[in-house]
Design a protein around this motif. Sequence first.
Motif, PDB file in Angstrom:
ATOM      1  N   ASN A  75      33.949  37.154  29.969  1.00 20.48           N
ATOM      2  CA  ASN A  75      35.017  36.230  29.504  1.00 20.48           C
ATOM      3  C   ASN A  75      34.826  34.975  30.156  1.00 20.48           C
ATOM      4  OD1 ASN A  75      35.729  36.658  32.202  1.00 20.48           O
ATOM      5  ND2 ASN A  75      37.716  37.280  31.495  1.00 20.48           N
ATOM      6  N   GLY A  76      33.673  34.636  30.755  1.00 19.45           N
ATOM      7  CA  GLY A  76      33.353  33.586  31.392  1.00 19.45           C
ATOM      8  C   GLY A  76      33.717  33.306  32.985  1.00 19.45           C
ATOM      9  N   HIS A  77      34.424  34.502  33.527  1.00 17.86           N
ATOM     10  CA  HIS A  77      35.231  34.136  34.806  1.00 17.86           C
ATOM     11  C   HIS A  77      33.823  34.605  35.715  1.00 17.86           C
ATOM     12  CE1 HIS A  77      38.152  34.511  38.125  1.00 17.86           C
ATOM     13  NE2 HIS A  77      37.621  35.549  38.405  1.00 17.86           N
ATOM     14  N   LYS A  78      33.890  33.881  36.809  1.00 21.23           N
ATOM     15  CA  LYS A  78      33.177  34.269  37.910  1.00 21.23           C
ATOM     16  C   LYS A  78      33.566  34.842  39.195  1.00 21.23           C
ATOM     17  CE  LYS A  78      29.403  30.973  36.345  1.00 21.23           C
ATOM     18  NZ  LYS A  78      28.801  29.892  36.869  1.00 21.23           N
ATOM     19  N   GLU A  79      33.103  35.880  39.977  1.00 22.31           N
ATOM     20  CA  GLU A  79      33.395  36.205  41.320  1.00 22.31           C
ATOM     21  C   GLU A  79      32.490  36.278  42.167  1.00 22.31           C
ATOM     22  OE1 GLU A  79      36.563  36.355  42.221  1.00 22.31           O
ATOM     23  OE2 GLU A  79      37.929  36.825  40.566  1.00 22.31           O
ATOM     24  N   GLN A  80      32.831  36.149  43.492  1.00 19.08           N
ATOM     25  CA  GLN A  80      31.666  36.330  44.602  1.00 19.08           C
ATOM     26  C   GLN A  80      31.932  37.753  45.538  1.00 19.08           C
ATOM     27  OE1 GLN A  80      30.210  32.562  45.950  1.00 19.08           O
ATOM     28  NE2 GLN A  80      29.062  33.509  47.350  1.00 19.08           N
ATOM     29  N   TYR A  81      31.065  38.317  45.872  1.00 19.36           N
ATOM     30  CA  TYR A  81      31.263  39.393  46.602  1.00 19.36           C
ATOM     31  C   TYR A  81      30.354  39.370  47.838  1.00 19.36           C
ATOM     32  CZ  TYR A  81      33.239  40.652  42.432  1.00 19.36           C
ATOM     33  OH  TYR A  81      34.077  40.650  41.040  1.00 19.36           O
ATOM     34  N   CYS A  82      30.943  39.968  49.001  1.00 19.94           N
ATOM     35  CA  CYS A  82      29.958  39.740  50.303  1.00 19.94           C
ATOM     36  C   CYS A  82      28.856  40.808  50.426  1.00 19.94           C
ATOM     37  CB  CYS A  82      31.022  40.028  51.458  1.00 19.94           C
ATOM     38  SG  CYS A  82      31.590  41.702  51.628  1.00 19.94           S
ATOM     39  N   SER A  83      28.717  41.721  49.345  1.00 20.71           N
ATOM     40  CA  SER A  83      27.703  42.695  49.546  1.00 20.71           C
ATOM     41  C   SER A  83      27.576  43.668  48.385  1.00 20.71           C
ATOM     42  CB  SER A  83      28.120  43.776  50.483  1.00 20.71           C
ATOM     43  OG  SER A  83      29.487  44.284  50.337  1.00 20.71           O
ATOM     44  N   LEU A  84      26.314  44.516  48.434  1.00 26.00           N
ATOM     45  CA  LEU A  84      26.250  45.272  47.242  1.00 26.00           C
ATOM     46  C   LEU A  84      27.150  46.499  47.200  1.00 26.00           C
ATOM     47  CD1 LEU A  84      24.313  45.684  44.754  1.00 26.00           C
ATOM     48  CD2 LEU A  84      22.990  47.035  46.356  1.00 26.00           C
ATOM     49  N   HIS A  85      27.782  46.585  48.430  1.00 26.53           N
ATOM     50  CA  HIS A  85      28.871  47.723  48.531  1.00 26.53           C
ATOM     51  C   HIS A  85      29.995  47.101  47.689  1.00 26.53           C
ATOM     52  CE1 HIS A  85      31.774  50.460  50.410  1.00 26.53           C
ATOM     53  NE2 HIS A  85      32.663  49.498  50.172  1.00 26.53           N
ATOM     54  N   CYS A  86      30.479  45.943  47.816  1.00 26.72           N
ATOM     55  CA  CYS A  86      31.619  45.638  46.968  1.00 26.72           C
ATOM     56  C   CYS A  86      31.270  45.009  45.857  1.00 26.72           C
ATOM     57  CB  CYS A  86      31.965  44.148  47.660  1.00 26.72           C
ATOM     58  SG  CYS A  86      32.929  44.595  49.341  1.00 26.72           S
ATOM     59  N   GLN A  87      30.022  44.798  45.291  1.00 30.57           N
ATOM     60  CA  GLN A  87      29.681  44.729  44.036  1.00 30.57           C
ATOM     61  C   GLN A  87      29.487  46.011  43.405  1.00 30.57           C
ATOM     62  OE1 GLN A  87      28.392  41.837  42.072  1.00 30.57           O
ATOM     63  NE2 GLN A  87      28.645  43.349  40.620  1.00 30.57           N
ATOM     64  N   ALA A  88      28.866  47.147  44.126  1.00 28.92           N
ATOM     65  CA  ALA A  88      29.027  48.503  43.417  1.00 28.92           C
ATOM     66  C   ALA A  88      30.601  49.040  43.044  1.00 28.92           C
ATOM     67  CB  ALA A  88      28.430  49.383  44.437  1.00 28.92           C
ATOM     68  N   GLN A  89      31.677  48.553  43.785  1.00 25.59           N
ATOM     69  CA  GLN A  89      33.061  48.949  43.467  1.00 25.59           C
ATOM     70  C   GLN A  89      33.514  48.284  42.173  1.00 25.59           C
ATOM     71  OE1 GLN A  89      34.841  50.345  46.460  1.00 25.59           O
ATOM     72  NE2 GLN A  89      35.576  51.253  44.725  1.00 25.59           N
ATOM     73  N   ILE A  90      33.024  46.972  42.052  1.00 22.09           N
ATOM     74  CA  ILE A  90      33.400  46.311  40.831  1.00 22.09           C
ATOM     75  C   ILE A  90      32.636  47.105  39.718  1.00 22.09           C
ATOM     76  CG2 ILE A  90      33.047  44.148  39.282  1.00 22.09           C
ATOM     77  CD1 ILE A  90      35.154  44.383  41.477  1.00 22.09           C
ATOM     78  N   GLU A  91      31.361  47.605  39.814  1.00 22.70           N
ATOM     79  CA  GLU A  91      30.596  48.300  38.817  1.00 22.70           C
ATOM     80  C   GLU A  91      31.224  49.576  38.260  1.00 22.70           C
ATOM     81  OE1 GLU A  91      27.603  47.838  37.170  1.00 22.70           O
ATOM     82  OE2 GLU A  91      27.020  45.904  37.933  1.00 22.70           O
ATOM     83  N   GLU A  92      31.786  50.007  39.309  1.00 23.97           N
ATOM     84  CA  GLU A  92      32.455  51.576  39.104  1.00 23.97           C
ATOM     85  C   GLU A  92      33.679  51.156  38.131  1.00 23.97           C
ATOM     86  OE1 GLU A  92      31.995  54.979  41.024  1.00 23.97           O
ATOM     87  OE2 GLU A  92      30.477  53.853  39.901  1.00 23.97           O
ATOM     88  N   ASP A  93      34.455  50.186  38.398  1.00 22.57           N
ATOM     89  CA  ASP A  93      35.683  50.034  37.761  1.00 22.57           C
ATOM     90  C   ASP A  93      35.632  49.034  36.205  1.00 22.57           C
ATOM     91  OD1 ASP A  93      36.910  51.425  39.577  1.00 22.57           O
ATOM     92  OD2 ASP A  93      37.168  49.529  40.774  1.00 22.57           O
ATOM     93  N   HIS A  94      34.370  48.179  36.419  1.00 29.29           N
ATOM     94  CA  HIS A  94      34.305  47.164  35.217  1.00 29.29           C
ATOM     95  C   HIS A  94      33.183  47.036  34.764  1.00 29.29           C
ATOM     96  CE1 HIS A  94      38.649  46.198  36.314  1.00 29.29           C
ATOM     97  NE2 HIS A  94      38.233  46.032  37.411  1.00 29.29           N
ATOM     98  N   ALA A  95      32.045  47.990  34.703  1.00 30.96           N
ATOM     99  CA  ALA A  95      30.849  47.618  34.343  1.00 30.96           C
ATOM    100  C   ALA A  95      30.717  47.122  32.895  1.00 30.96           C
ATOM    101  CB  ALA A  95      29.984  49.026  34.507  1.00 30.96           C
TER     102      ALA A  95
END
Length: 365
Positions: free
Chosen positions: A66-86
């Motif tokens: 949808n064009g929204h951007k977010e920034q995460y401190c680590s691959l751990h936090c990125q993985a959390q987003i992948e789990e919920d919103h891949a």
Amino acid sequence: MRKVIGLLIFLSALIVTNLSADEMFQAVDPKDATLVKTDSSKEFCNVCGMHLTKFYKTSHATEFKNGHKEQYCSLHCQAQIEEDHADKIKNIQVVDTNSLKFIDAKNAIYVVGSSKPGTMTPVSKYAFSTKEEAVKFQKEFGGEIHTFDESLDMAKKALIKENNAIDEKRVPMAIKGKKAFETMCDTKQTKDFNSVGEAKQYLIDNNVCKNLNPQMMQAVAIYLYNPALASDKSKMIEVPSEAKCPVCGMYVSKYPKWVAQIKINDGHVHYFDGVKDMMKFYFEPAKYEHKHNNDQISEINVTDYYTLESTDGKKAFYVIGSNVYGPMGEELIPFKDEDQAKKFMADHFGKRILKFEEIKKEFLF
């Protein structure tokens, strides 16, 4: 031994907010950091709430469809987003450890498990734009060479274990956050949050607290995200990590402040992520592939909204129609004490207080 030391280092980093770039490998001077967000959360991770320039070398940036951007401190936090919103993700970038520029994560080469500290994990993961640079880093600091997909898969598999370790470390912070929230914040301005970062942004955007330093703001955000961390666990409903709500299928342990349970005479226990789903099951267990009737129920327990303590569901008081939502939206909010239910109803625009026997199917939204 090396893994144990790494775990201690990464857990200690969770409560440090004022380290300089010279004191921590991941940190950079703010002028050298690229922050992709423009709102009030631009300086901290949207998952864990940690400062992005202090953990910049492991940062990941995600653009959603949808064009929204977010920034995460680590691959751990990125993985959390992948789990919920891949399914909502368009592309992912990662900071190149050497140039400090964002590069396409899919094309990056990761060094996993080097002697440099990890962010939100005891197993460090640093990205490079070329294999040659990754190998050079590996020769100096150890670790293994992996692709993005391989590194992400490792991060996903470690989420449960690492999140449990993080929660244990967050307990003293949550206790401090609870005290600060109750004494320095507008306690009427609260809701449920999906992450520490979301809670932190809400506190900032709504000016909920007065005169909080950054570390205490983080503590309050940790408490609001997971108030169970500041509660006496011996008085809470204990939920197995694998337990799923029979009504909606969600993992109940993810929502400790909403847990409800029904115990059957034969020893079986059903767990729910809210009173609403529990009552749906109570009225029609056969609809959810269970044959027992209500005469076979030995106990019904719910979680008191304020204390998070296990409460006899048949003696509790339930507020309906408030502006506080649970994991499944509108919810029946349970209280052990009727006066507390009245206070909550006044603070959160509740419509009515019900006793257990007054709850009807038509009230389940």
